[in-house]
Design a protein around this motif. Structure first.
Motif, PDB file in Angstrom:
ATOM      1  N   ASN B 253       0.831  -1.196   0.000  1.00  0.00           N
ATOM      2  CA  ASN B 253       0.000   0.000   0.000  1.00  0.00           C
ATOM      3  C   ASN B 253       0.876   1.259   0.000  1.00  0.00           C
ATOM      4  O   ASN B 253       2.051   1.225   0.322  1.00  0.00           O
ATOM      5  N   GLY B 254       0.246   2.360  -0.392  1.00  0.00           N
ATOM      6  CA  GLY B 254       0.977   3.604  -0.565  1.00  0.00           C
ATOM      7  C   GLY B 254       1.657   4.081   0.712  1.00  0.00           C
ATOM      8  O   GLY B 254       2.726   4.664   0.684  1.00  0.00           O
ATOM      9  N   LYS B 255       1.034   3.784   1.838  1.00  0.00           N
ATOM     10  CA  LYS B 255       1.573   4.247   3.108  1.00  0.00           C
ATOM     11  C   LYS B 255       2.898   3.560   3.423  1.00  0.00           C
ATOM     12  O   LYS B 255       3.864   4.198   3.819  1.00  0.00           O
ATOM     13  N   ASP B 256       2.928   2.230   3.213  1.00  0.00           N
ATOM     14  CA  ASP B 256       4.158   1.481   3.475  1.00  0.00           C
ATOM     15  C   ASP B 256       5.271   1.918   2.527  1.00  0.00           C
ATOM     16  O   ASP B 256       6.432   2.044   2.925  1.00  0.00           O
ATOM     17  N   LEU B 257       4.885   2.130   1.273  1.00  0.00           N
ATOM     18  CA  LEU B 257       5.892   2.523   0.292  1.00  0.00           C
ATOM     19  C   LEU B 257       6.456   3.898   0.651  1.00  0.00           C
ATOM     20  O   LEU B 257       7.662   4.135   0.564  1.00  0.00           O
ATOM     21  N   ALA B 258       5.566   4.790   1.088  1.00  0.00           N
ATOM     22  CA  ALA B 258       6.015   6.127   1.491  1.00  0.00           C
ATOM     23  C   ALA B 258       6.942   6.041   2.705  1.00  0.00           C
ATOM     24  O   ALA B 258       7.923   6.777   2.809  1.00  0.00           O
ATOM     25  N   ALA B 259       6.632   5.103   3.599  1.00  0.00           N
ATOM     26  CA  ALA B 259       7.478   4.930   4.787  1.00  0.00           C
ATOM     27  C   ALA B 259       8.877   4.468   4.376  1.00  0.00           C
ATOM     28  O   ALA B 259       9.884   4.967   4.885  1.00  0.00           O
ATOM     29  N   LEU B 260       8.930   3.524   3.432  1.00  0.00           N
ATOM     30  CA  LEU B 260      10.226   3.035   2.954  1.00  0.00           C
ATOM     31  C   LEU B 260      10.992   4.167   2.272  1.00  0.00           C
ATOM     32  O   LEU B 260      12.189   4.361   2.499  1.00  0.00           O
ATOM     33  N   GLN B 261      10.285   4.923   1.432  1.00  0.00           N
ATOM     34  CA  GLN B 261      10.922   6.037   0.728  1.00  0.00           C
ATOM     35  C   GLN B 261      11.554   7.005   1.727  1.00  0.00           C
ATOM     36  O   GLN B 261      12.684   7.442   1.567  1.00  0.00           O
ATOM     37  N   HIS B 262      10.782   7.280   2.758  1.00  0.00           N
ATOM     38  CA  HIS B 262      11.247   8.235   3.763  1.00  0.00           C
ATOM     39  C   HIS B 262      12.513   7.716   4.453  1.00  0.00           C
ATOM     40  O   HIS B 262      13.469   8.463   4.664  1.00  0.00           O
ATOM     41  N   LEU B 263      12.520   6.422   4.764  1.00  0.00           N
ATOM     42  CA  LEU B 263      13.673   5.816   5.434  1.00  0.00           C
ATOM     43  C   LEU B 263      14.910   5.851   4.536  1.00  0.00           C
ATOM     44  O   LEU B 263      16.013   6.168   4.982  1.00  0.00           O
ATOM     45  N   ILE B 264      14.715   5.540   3.243  1.00  0.00           N
ATOM     46  CA  ILE B 264      15.850   5.544   2.329  1.00  0.00           C
ATOM     47  C   ILE B 264      16.373   6.975   2.141  1.00  0.00           C
ATOM     48  O   ILE B 264      17.571   7.225   2.169  1.00  0.00           O
ATOM     49  N   ALA B 265      15.427   7.917   1.999  1.00  0.00           N
ATOM     50  CA  ALA B 265      15.823   9.298   1.761  1.00  0.00           C
ATOM     51  C   ALA B 265      16.537   9.889   2.982  1.00  0.00           C
ATOM     52  O   ALA B 265      17.401  10.743   2.855  1.00  0.00           O
TER      53      ALA B 265
END
Lengths: 189, 273
Positions: B253-265
């Motif tokens: 889901n978009g929320k999990d993907l956004a969380a991963l993006q945030h962690l990588i960034a």
């Protein structure tokens, strides 16, 4: 840019999942199409009121409700859950015998694999609907217990116990996996 | 906290229930420990666990995933278009409930903003056509990686294995972080080819879902904002960071993907060299 364009972008990507769920719950393609069409029209109509970030779960909830409405009108017996698993089991065993696919001219291992898949699908199809939907939402759609609970509108604990019972029924029906152990169907028996 | 004597409290009936949640990755830590203690002592439940694990693999690999027929898709697209093009007289009922006062674009924006607000930054941009083409390639590559049994070239959950592996093969050093503690264990790395160039693919896992994060040299000079889009049911995020363009794609889901993006960034936590 308009409602239709946004509906296409936000909801339509989940059409395949909507159809898969409807197909598994109704058990046939024609009724699945009807259920999906009705659900999508409903979704379209209420799209304005849609605020949640999860279009997927929202759509699946609508489809699931429509499918259960269809079931209660057309297949009410599939909704009945008895506490007697043996009873369900016995009732199901009668049908599974006839569900083996016809032998075809394929290498033995391929045939065995095909049969395994056909038997597996038939076994899930034969589960009562409230168990079947758990297996489908979990194993095909890959949803979490929490997501399944929201879509099926039941508590998370019920998701857990229904999944456990569904799998126990499947194991009882399918017996040991033909491919999980040394030997197996390909070696003959 | 009064601990139960490990393994003593659980009976087999309860264990049967918990094995399912355990295999589904839904059991909390204390439940897992309790169950593991029981399994260590109970061969019957251990055998049951193996049967259930095997059944799970068969189901995930063997159940039919039905795809919507093309004519159904076409019909639905036509219907939603037609409603829009009908005059007010014909659509009084539909209009009353279906049409929002404000443009739906704003609605879609509120959805995306809700996703990113949790990540600390709020962004929404419309996508130019060329990016759509790249997005389609990214999705195709993601699907291919799942289908072709070529998910990873280097299998490792250790960022210190995966990162140097890329350094030796591509002239770039993408962010490779093991986010196991955050719920995104690193699966490995792969070389891929997107937008006419070799790219790095870093694979993370979220529950049963796999996430491909692609990286290649950025054509933009500045750190770019995060952009979100959906292609064929897959969620995509793209951003630029440290001379690299990143694309994350998955069915999570978009929320999990956004969380991963945030962690990588956010970048790697300081690690001992």
């Amino acid at each position: 840019v308009g409602a239709q364009a946004d509906f296409t972008a936000v909801v339509m990507p989940h059409l395949d999942e909507a159809y898969n769920l409807a197909r598994w719950l109704t058990g046939n393609a024609a009724d699945a199409e009807d259920v999906v069409q009705e659900s999508l029209m409903k979704a379209f109509k209420h799209f304005a009121g849609f605020r949640g970030p999860e279009a997927r779960a929202w759509l699946l909830t609508i489809v699931r409700r429509a499918a259960f409405t269809w079931l209660s009108a057309n297949r009410p017996r599939q909704l009945v859950l008895t506490d007697d698993e043996a009873g369900i089991e016995a009732q199901n065993r009668a049908t599974i015998v006839t569900l083996h696919p016809k032998a075809a001219e394929t290498p033995e291992s391929l045939l065995a694999e095909k049969q395994d898949s056909a038997i597996l699908n038939a076994a899930v199809e034969a589960l009562p609907a409230p168990f079947r939907e758990m297996v489908v939402l979990r194993e095909i759609h890959g949803l979490s217990y929490k997501e399944i609970a929201a879509i099926a509108e039941i508590p998370i604990g019920t998701v857990m116990s229904r999944l456990a019972r569904a799998r126990a029924l499947l194991l009882a029906r399918l017996g040991a996996s033909p491919f999980g152990r040394s030997g197996g169907l390909a070696n003959g028996r | 906290m009064a601990d139960n004597p490990v393994g003593a409290a659980m009976d087999c009936k309860r264990a049967q229930l918990l094995i399912n949640a355990y295999l589904d990755g839904e059991l909390d830590l204390s439940g897992s420990l309790e169950l593991e203690a029981h399994l260590a002592e109970c061969p019957n439940c251990r055998a049951q666990q193996e049967e259930l694990a095997r059944l799970g693999r068969r189901l995930r690999g063997g159940l039919e995933n039905h795809v919507a027929p093309e004519d159904l898709r076409t019909r639905l697209e036509q219907m939603t278009t037609q409603v829009r093009h009908l005059g007010p007289a014909q659509t009084t009922r539909a209009r009353a409930s279906a049409w929002p006062r404000r443009p739906l674009l704003a609605l879609a924006a509120s959805v995306l903003i809700a996703i990113f607000a949790s990540g600390g930054t709020t962004y929404l941009l419309m996508q130019p056509a060329s990016q759509d083409a790249v997005a389609a390639e990214v999705v195709a590559s993601h699907i291919r990686s799942l289908m072709a049994d070529h998910l990873v070239d280097v299998v490792s959950s250790d960022q210190h294995t995966v990162k140097p592996w890329f350094d030796g093969r591509l002239d770039l050093a993408p962010a490779v972080i093991d986010l196991k503690a955050e719920g995104f264990p690193l699966v490995g790395g792969r070389l891929d080819y997107i937008d006419g160039q070799p790219v790095a693919a870093i694979i993370y896992q979220r529950g049963k879902h796999l996430i491909n994060v692609f990286a290649w040299p950025s054509t933009e000079t500045k750190e770019g904002p995060v952009r979100a889009l959906t292609v064929r049911g897959y969620n995509l995020l793209t951003w630029s960071s440290g001379d690299l363009t990143y694309w994350a794609v998955s069915d999570v889901n978009g929320k999990d993907l956004a969380a991963l993006q945030h962690l990588i960034a956010q970048g790697a936590p300081p690690t001992p060299e």
